[in-house]
Design a protein around this motif. Structure first.
Motif, PDB file in Angstrom:
ATOM      1  N   ARG A 183     -16.326   9.248   7.033  1.00  0.00           N
ATOM      2  CA  ARG A 183     -17.617   9.941   6.944  1.00  0.00           C
ATOM      3  C   ARG A 183     -17.918  10.862   8.132  1.00  0.00           C
ATOM      4  O   ARG A 183     -18.435  11.958   7.917  1.00  0.00           O
ATOM      5  CB  ARG A 183     -18.740   8.926   6.769  1.00  0.00           C
ATOM      6  CG  ARG A 183     -18.823   8.368   5.364  1.00  0.00           C
ATOM      7  CD  ARG A 183     -20.069   7.497   5.217  1.00  0.00           C
ATOM      8  NE  ARG A 183     -19.885   6.519   4.167  1.00  0.00           N
ATOM      9  CZ  ARG A 183     -19.879   5.196   4.370  1.00  0.00           C
ATOM     10  NH1 ARG A 183     -20.075   4.711   5.585  1.00  0.00           N
ATOM     11  NH2 ARG A 183     -19.699   4.384   3.377  1.00  0.00           N
ATOM     12  N   MET A 238       0.841  -1.216   0.000  1.00  0.00           N
ATOM     13  CA  MET A 238       0.000   0.000   0.000  1.00  0.00           C
ATOM     14  C   MET A 238       0.866   1.253   0.000  1.00  0.00           C
ATOM     15  O   MET A 238       1.869   1.300   0.707  1.00  0.00           O
ATOM     16  CB  MET A 238      -0.871   0.008   1.262  1.00  0.00           C
ATOM     17  CG  MET A 238      -2.276  -0.514   1.007  1.00  0.00           C
ATOM     18  SD  MET A 238      -3.297  -0.307   2.476  1.00  0.00           S
ATOM     19  CE  MET A 238      -3.631   1.458   2.386  1.00  0.00           C
ATOM     20  N   GLU A 277     -14.825  12.734  -2.102  1.00  0.00           N
ATOM     21  CA  GLU A 277     -15.896  12.443  -1.143  1.00  0.00           C
ATOM     22  C   GLU A 277     -16.184  10.949  -1.041  1.00  0.00           C
ATOM     23  O   GLU A 277     -17.020  10.537  -0.239  1.00  0.00           O
ATOM     24  CB  GLU A 277     -17.190  13.152  -1.581  1.00  0.00           C
ATOM     25  CG  GLU A 277     -17.114  14.669  -1.519  1.00  0.00           C
ATOM     26  CD  GLU A 277     -18.143  15.357  -2.397  1.00  0.00           C
ATOM     27  OE1 GLU A 277     -18.200  16.601  -2.380  1.00  0.00           O
ATOM     28  OE2 GLU A 277     -18.896  14.660  -3.115  1.00  0.00           O
ATOM     29  N   GLY A 278     -15.536  10.134  -1.893  1.00  0.00           N
ATOM     30  CA  GLY A 278     -15.791   8.698  -1.885  1.00  0.00           C
ATOM     31  C   GLY A 278     -17.031   8.311  -2.662  1.00  0.00           C
ATOM     32  O   GLY A 278     -17.471   7.170  -2.602  1.00  0.00           O
ATOM     33  N   LEU A 279     -17.629   9.260  -3.392  1.00  0.00           N
ATOM     34  CA  LEU A 279     -18.829   8.952  -4.170  1.00  0.00           C
ATOM     35  C   LEU A 279     -18.485   8.325  -5.508  1.00  0.00           C
ATOM     36  O   LEU A 279     -19.320   7.694  -6.140  1.00  0.00           O
ATOM     37  CB  LEU A 279     -19.660  10.220  -4.393  1.00  0.00           C
ATOM     38  CG  LEU A 279     -20.417  10.715  -3.164  1.00  0.00           C
ATOM     39  CD1 LEU A 279     -21.051  12.071  -3.428  1.00  0.00           C
ATOM     40  CD2 LEU A 279     -21.482   9.711  -2.743  1.00  0.00           C
ATOM     41  N   ARG A 280     -17.263   8.557  -5.983  1.00  0.00           N
ATOM     42  CA  ARG A 280     -16.818   7.915  -7.211  1.00  0.00           C
ATOM     43  C   ARG A 280     -15.459   7.289  -6.959  1.00  0.00           C
ATOM     44  O   ARG A 280     -14.644   7.833  -6.211  1.00  0.00           O
ATOM     45  CB  ARG A 280     -16.719   8.920  -8.359  1.00  0.00           C
ATOM     46  CG  ARG A 280     -18.082   9.462  -8.787  1.00  0.00           C
ATOM     47  CD  ARG A 280     -17.947  10.286 -10.057  1.00  0.00           C
ATOM     48  NE  ARG A 280     -19.187  10.982 -10.381  1.00  0.00           N
ATOM     49  CZ  ARG A 280     -20.176  10.457 -11.102  1.00  0.00           C
ATOM     50  NH1 ARG A 280     -20.073   9.231 -11.578  1.00  0.00           N
ATOM     51  NH2 ARG A 280     -21.262  11.151 -11.353  1.00  0.00           N
ATOM     52  N   VAL A 334     -15.882   4.371   6.179  1.00  0.00           N
ATOM     53  CA  VAL A 334     -16.550   4.335   7.487  1.00  0.00           C
ATOM     54  C   VAL A 334     -15.837   5.258   8.478  1.00  0.00           C
ATOM     55  O   VAL A 334     -16.474   5.949   9.267  1.00  0.00           O
ATOM     56  CB  VAL A 334     -16.614   2.887   8.014  1.00  0.00           C
ATOM     57  CG1 VAL A 334     -17.149   2.839   9.435  1.00  0.00           C
ATOM     58  CG2 VAL A 334     -17.497   2.048   7.097  1.00  0.00           C
ATOM     59  N   ARG A 335     -14.500   5.270   8.411  1.00  0.00           N
ATOM     60  CA  ARG A 335     -13.761   6.130   9.346  1.00  0.00           C
ATOM     61  C   ARG A 335     -13.795   7.594   8.905  1.00  0.00           C
ATOM     62  O   ARG A 335     -13.689   8.502   9.726  1.00  0.00           O
ATOM     63  CB  ARG A 335     -12.318   5.656   9.451  1.00  0.00           C
ATOM     64  CG  ARG A 335     -12.197   4.445  10.386  1.00  0.00           C
ATOM     65  CD  ARG A 335     -10.759   4.201  10.730  1.00  0.00           C
ATOM     66  NE  ARG A 335     -10.061   3.565   9.627  1.00  0.00           N
ATOM     67  CZ  ARG A 335      -8.739   3.482   9.551  1.00  0.00           C
ATOM     68  NH1 ARG A 335      -7.986   4.020  10.479  1.00  0.00           N
ATOM     69  NH2 ARG A 335      -8.182   2.866   8.528  1.00  0.00           N
TER      70      ARG A 335
END
Lengths: 318, 258
Positions: A83, A1, A58-61, A80-81
């Protein structure tokens, strides 16, 4: 990573971000950084890739290439962490139409352990006047203010605002800007997309100019305005439309042998750029007098952010 | 990998139970306050119940049962379809178009919490429907087989799963206006020829064989079997489980948030 190599204070880091829709690169190798306690503006014409970029943050795409880190975390894998720590105002609002404004804000607040005081937030954004009105009946500006309240109600560390001032009257706009400044003072990283020059000039500590999915210029507003061609003052002239700009250009060139650029970007509004000096004004007004033209306004000043923006992204409509 | 415990409390988020409960209550209130939704989920089933029992406009072979005992299970099946499918698909489609799903997905609620809240909201509305429709039916002389109540509740849960999955499949793939049209059309078709109220065996032609394999026919036959005391057909349960799996897999793969 890959490790998080963000410098301290970097709340949002995008490197080589790519997103493709139907074979077309909407975001094409974009680099962007936003720091805590600062307002970062993503400025660009329509279709430049601003919204897609923030939606990746934003994690939407899910990006098709490159990396995005928000507070050192991956917006999709670590959603999850992240938002609870990130607030979002979408360009289309994201408000359900059938509920009352106040109910919507209370509902979003219920998702957080320690939300902001709703009374205080409602008062400062002027939401009280329409708290009992259903979202369907709100004006565009009222919806924008409600969506902004929903974005900040959870006390986020990073806030993404996609065109927060769209459709706002001047009073609302200043209320929104005051809140953004306060967030900055509290140490929040604010990322906003806009195509309003005034918004970027007034608010932004750092501006990323985006076009065709890439950042084509970055810096503070003074840095952007100082860079590029024509660092000597530009003359702005308002007079009747249709003056012979070529003739004026020649007239000024004959005076000092320098190169002059005279343009009429919109009818009756002229820009005169070159090695502007005290003699330039005399030559200009003499030429106007010879042609029986009364100027309504002559102003001498450096370039504005809008000049920079138009120079960078072109003047054609899209 | 990070050494942080991924299940550690997120200081900024409310507890998962509180988030899902808030979403369920939000969804339930949205449905119960919306006039069109109330019409479809409460008024239409009650009118159908009273109309079918008090008139003989529709010929029904009740196989010896009273008309109210025969019709009520079918109306309960219809009620389940109106909430889990019609109302949910339309609400979700418009929420998707208006960006509501995306906005809520960025809050601590997340996509999983949003789904859980929606399912609980559907179940809450169904409780209201069962109370209202059951109350009207009892007043009209309904005498359900008490031993069938628990199996009937189980079938309603299974029917809810199948039709909510279908609602999400539709809402996540079609335009909102398209969902509005399709959801209402499908509801009418299922009422007329889907085996909800009129048993599959009494439908004309090929429908007599086909309807028992539709989720609507399976739910209607199952509820009639449970509440009339003739037993829940195994086929009903198998058909509902199969459709739930198929719709669920489809929705999981094809649902678009944008």
């Amino acid at each position: 990573m890959p490790t998080t190599d963000a410098p301290s204070g970097a709340a949002v880091v995008a490197r080589g971000l790519r997103k493709t829709y139907g074979g077309r690169d909407v975001v094409d190798g974009l680099d962007l950084q936003a720091t805590a306690g600062a307002v970062t503006a993503v400025l660009g014409p329509n279709g430049a890739g601003k919204t897609t970029t923030v939606e990746c943050c934003e994690g939407l795409r899910t990006p098709d290439g490159g990396t995005v880190r928000v507070l050192g975390l991956d917006p999709v894998a670590d959603a999850v962490r992240l938002r609870p720590r990130v607030g979002v105002m979408l360009q289309d609002g994201g408000l359900p139409t059938g509920v009352r404004a106040g109910e919507m804000l209370r509902h979003v607040a219920a998702m957080y352990a320690a939300p902001r005081d709703l009374g205080e937030l409602s008062a400062r954004l002027g939401l009280d006047a329409f708290a009992r009105t259903t979202v369907r009946r709100l004006s565009g500006g009222q919806r924008q203010r409600l969506a902004l309240a929903a974005a900040v109600v959870g006390r986020p560390e990073v806030v993404f605002l996609d065109e927060p001032s769209a459709g706002l009257d001047p009073q609302s706009r200043h209320a929104v800007w005051d809140l953004v400044r306060e967030l900055r003072a509290e140490g929040v990283a604010v990322v906003l997309t806009t195509h309003l020059m005034a918004e970027a000039e007034d608010l932004a500590d750092r501006v990323h100019v985006v076009d065709h999915g890439r950042v084509i210029a970055s810096g503070s507003v003074p840095e952007l305005v100082a860079s590029g061609p024509g660092t000597s003052p530009t003359i702005r002239l308002d007079a009747r439309p249709g003056l012979d700009v070529d003739a004026l250009q020649e007239h000024l060139g004959a005076l000092d042998g320098g190169t002059w650029t005279v343009a009429e970007p919109s009818p009756g509004e002229y820009t005169v750029a070159g090695r502007t000096g005290p003699a330039t004004l005399a030559a200009l007004t003499a030429w106007l007098a010879d042609h029986d033209v009364l100027a309504r306004r002559i102003a001498v000043g450096r370039r504005t952010l809008e000049d920079v923006f138009l120079d960078l992204t072109g003047r054609h409509l899209r | 990998m990070s050494t942080a415990n991924p299940t550690a409390a997120h200081p900024g988020a409310a507890s998962p139970a509180r988030r899902v409960a808030a979403q369920a209550s939000f969804e339930t209130r949205a449905i119960l306050r919306n006039g069109e939704q109330l019409l479809v989920t409460i008024v239409v089933p009650v009118l159908l119940l009273v109309g079918l029992v008090r008139t003989s406009l529709v010929e029904l072979d009740t196989a010896g049962a009273t008309r109210i005992d025969f019709v009520t299970p079918g109306v309960l099946a219809l009620a389940c379809v109106t909430t889990a499918f019609t109302s949910q698909s339309i609400a979700t489609a418009f929420d998707r178009r208006n960006g509501v799903l995306r906005l809520l997905a960025t809050t601590p609620l997340g996509r999983g919490g949003l789904l859980a809240g929606k399912i609980l909201g559907v179940l809450a509305v169904e409780v209201v429907q069962v109370v209202v429709i059951g109350g009207v039916a009892l007043a009209l002389g309904w005498q359900p087989v008490l031993a069938g109540l628990l199996p009937a509740a189980g079938l309603l849960l299974l029917g809810t799963a199948a039709f909510t999955a279908l609602a999400l499949l539709l809402a996540g793939t079609l335009r909102a206006e398209g969902v509005l049209a399709v959801a209402n059309l499908v509801l009418v078709l299922l009422v007329v020829g889907g085996g909800l109220i009129v048993p599959p065996s009494e439908l004309p032609g090929a429908l007599a064989h086909l309807a028992a394999f539709l989720p609507s026919g399976a739910l209607g036959e199952g509820l009639r079997g449970a509440l009339l005391g003739t037993g829940v057909p195994a086929l009903s349960v198998v058909v509902l489980v199969a459709w739930t799996a198929a719709f669920g897999a489809g929705a999981g793969r094809l649902f678009r948030w944008h």
